[in-house]
Design an enzyme around this catalytic site. Sequence first.
Site, PDB file in Angstrom:
ATOM      1  N   CYS A 185       0.852  -1.189   0.000  1.00 35.14           N
ATOM      2  CA  CYS A 185       0.000   0.000   0.000  1.00 35.14           C
ATOM      3  C   CYS A 185       0.887   1.238   0.000  1.00 35.14           C
ATOM      4  O   CYS A 185       1.900   1.267   0.694  1.00 35.14           O
ATOM      5  CB  CYS A 185      -0.834  -0.073   1.272  1.00 35.14           C
ATOM      6  N   THR A 187      -0.673   4.413   0.248  1.00 37.65           N
ATOM      7  CA  THR A 187      -1.581   5.496   0.632  1.00 37.65           C
ATOM      8  C   THR A 187      -0.888   6.552   1.499  1.00 37.65           C
ATOM      9  O   THR A 187      -1.029   7.753   1.290  1.00 37.65           O
ATOM     10  CB  THR A 187      -2.796   4.920   1.389  1.00 37.65           C
TER      11      THR A 187
HETATM   12  P1  5GP Z   1      -0.822  -6.746   4.210  1.00 38.00           P
HETATM   13  O1  5GP Z   1      -1.277  -7.930   4.985  1.00 38.00           O
HETATM   14  O2  5GP Z   1      -0.245  -7.107   2.887  1.00 38.00           O
HETATM   15  O3  5GP Z   1       0.117  -5.864   5.007  1.00 38.00           O
HETATM   16  O4  5GP Z   1      -2.103  -5.826   3.965  1.00 38.00           O
HETATM   17  C1  5GP Z   1      -3.210  -6.301   3.249  1.00 38.00           C
HETATM   18  C2  5GP Z   1      -4.219  -5.177   3.115  1.00 38.00           C
HETATM   19  O5  5GP Z   1      -3.695  -4.074   2.388  1.00 38.00           O
HETATM   20  C3  5GP Z   1      -5.457  -5.530   2.310  1.00 38.00           C
HETATM   21  O6  5GP Z   1      -6.366  -6.346   3.005  1.00 38.00           O
HETATM   22  C4  5GP Z   1      -6.028  -4.158   1.992  1.00 38.00           C
HETATM   23  O7  5GP Z   1      -6.772  -3.619   3.056  1.00 38.00           O
HETATM   24  C5  5GP Z   1      -4.769  -3.327   1.824  1.00 38.00           C
HETATM   25  N1  5GP Z   1      -4.475  -3.065   0.402  1.00 38.00           N
HETATM   26  C6  5GP Z   1      -4.438  -3.939  -0.612  1.00 38.00           C
HETATM   27  N2  5GP Z   1      -4.108  -3.338  -1.775  1.00 38.00           N
HETATM   28  C7  5GP Z   1      -3.950  -2.043  -1.475  1.00 38.00           C
HETATM   29  C8  5GP Z   1      -3.629  -0.894  -2.258  1.00 38.00           C
HETATM   30  O8  5GP Z   1      -3.371  -0.947  -3.460  1.00 38.00           O
HETATM   31  N3  5GP Z   1      -3.608   0.303  -1.608  1.00 38.00           N
HETATM   32  C9  5GP Z   1      -3.872   0.392  -0.259  1.00 38.00           C
HETATM   33  N4  5GP Z   1      -3.872   1.589   0.293  1.00 38.00           N
HETATM   34  N5  5GP Z   1      -4.150  -0.678   0.507  1.00 38.00           N
HETATM   35  C10 5GP Z   1      -4.191  -1.872  -0.099  1.00 38.00           C
END
Ligand code: 5GP
Length: 346
Positions: A185, A187
């Site tokens: 992400c 953001t």
């Molecule tokens: P991880 O477990 O990889 O740290 O986080 C997974 C979460 O990242 C997902 O469930 C979703 O909420 C968030 N996420 C997935 N794709 C994106 C993206 O392209 N942008 C953002 N801001 N969050 C994402």
Amino acid sequence: MHIDNEIKLDFKDVLIRPKRSTLSSRSKVDLVRPFKFLHSKIEYSGVPIIAANMDTTGTFEMAHALGKHDLSVALHKYYAAEDYVEFFKKLKVKSNAFYSLGIGSSDLKKFEEVMEKAPGAIQYVCIDVANGYTETFVSFVSSFRKKFPDLVIMAGNVVTGDMTEELILAGADIVKVGIGPGSVCTTRKMTGVGYPQLSATIECADAAHGLGGLICADGGCTRPGDIAKAFGAGADFVMLGGMFAGHEESGGEVIQKDGKKLRAFYGMSSKSAMDKYAGGVARYRAAEGKTVYLEDRGSVEGTVQDILGGVRSACTYVGAKRLKELTKRTTFVRVTQQLNEIFGKS
Ligand code: 5GP
């Protein structure tokens, strides 16, 4: 202008303090949790860990693999309606798979089509938007609840207690928590918006539990210890993207580089995802996710064992016989260092 001066924390800022315990073995720890959901009144029993609804983790193959261990998958929203119909008709344990949708009319139309063709087959739904703070989102959740009183609704994402309460009152059984902590992400980089995930989990869990609702901590877990911390912080469910990516059961393009097999993993708001599903990044917006290539990690089975082993062991260290007791028995200590990395970072 207002600055909240209280420090907010991430998983990396704390460790769980060990406590006296009568537990003799981690094999005695029960990770299965029962819940009865606030609105739908459905009874759940399972290991409350969910693979993210990204197209590189929320696959049918992942649902089959994780289902064997009572874990769940939030399916991504890009399968064809008939594929969902076939999948859900065969699904034995309903909580193994959440049907995911956004708040666009085409997502809702597809969902209603699947519901019509597979009546009663779907019980768990994940209504997912990047920014859960809009009125449009809250009113979507509320009208969805009116239309489907018997479905378990997980909705998000938000990071504060006020909005958690609002979503629960609008009809969500589970509020999904996390803005910006995800492994792919961007953001926070692109917008400067976010909230440290451990504090978000503590604050939203407190708000949700006060109303009889639940939360799912989504994003930012990079190792089994972080999952234990999320549960310790009060999360009822934990959602994982990166930790389930790069496996045989994950989707994603496979490439060979320097003799190694690599699998693509990307954010659902990344350029890769938008090129694939939306015909490119629209002119008014920027990508808020990135693409990485992970070395193939084989079957997800090994990763599941690591995760369950880690969380069980955390429970043993604090004397929690059941996952349910982990929050009560957790005291976090703030730290300046997590790991000894003298021999590398793994
Ligand atoms: P991880 O477990 O990889 O740290 O986080 C997974 C979460 O990242 C997902 O469930 C979703 O909420 C968030 N996420 C997935 N794709 C994106 C993206 O392209 N942008 C953002 N801001 N969050 C994402």
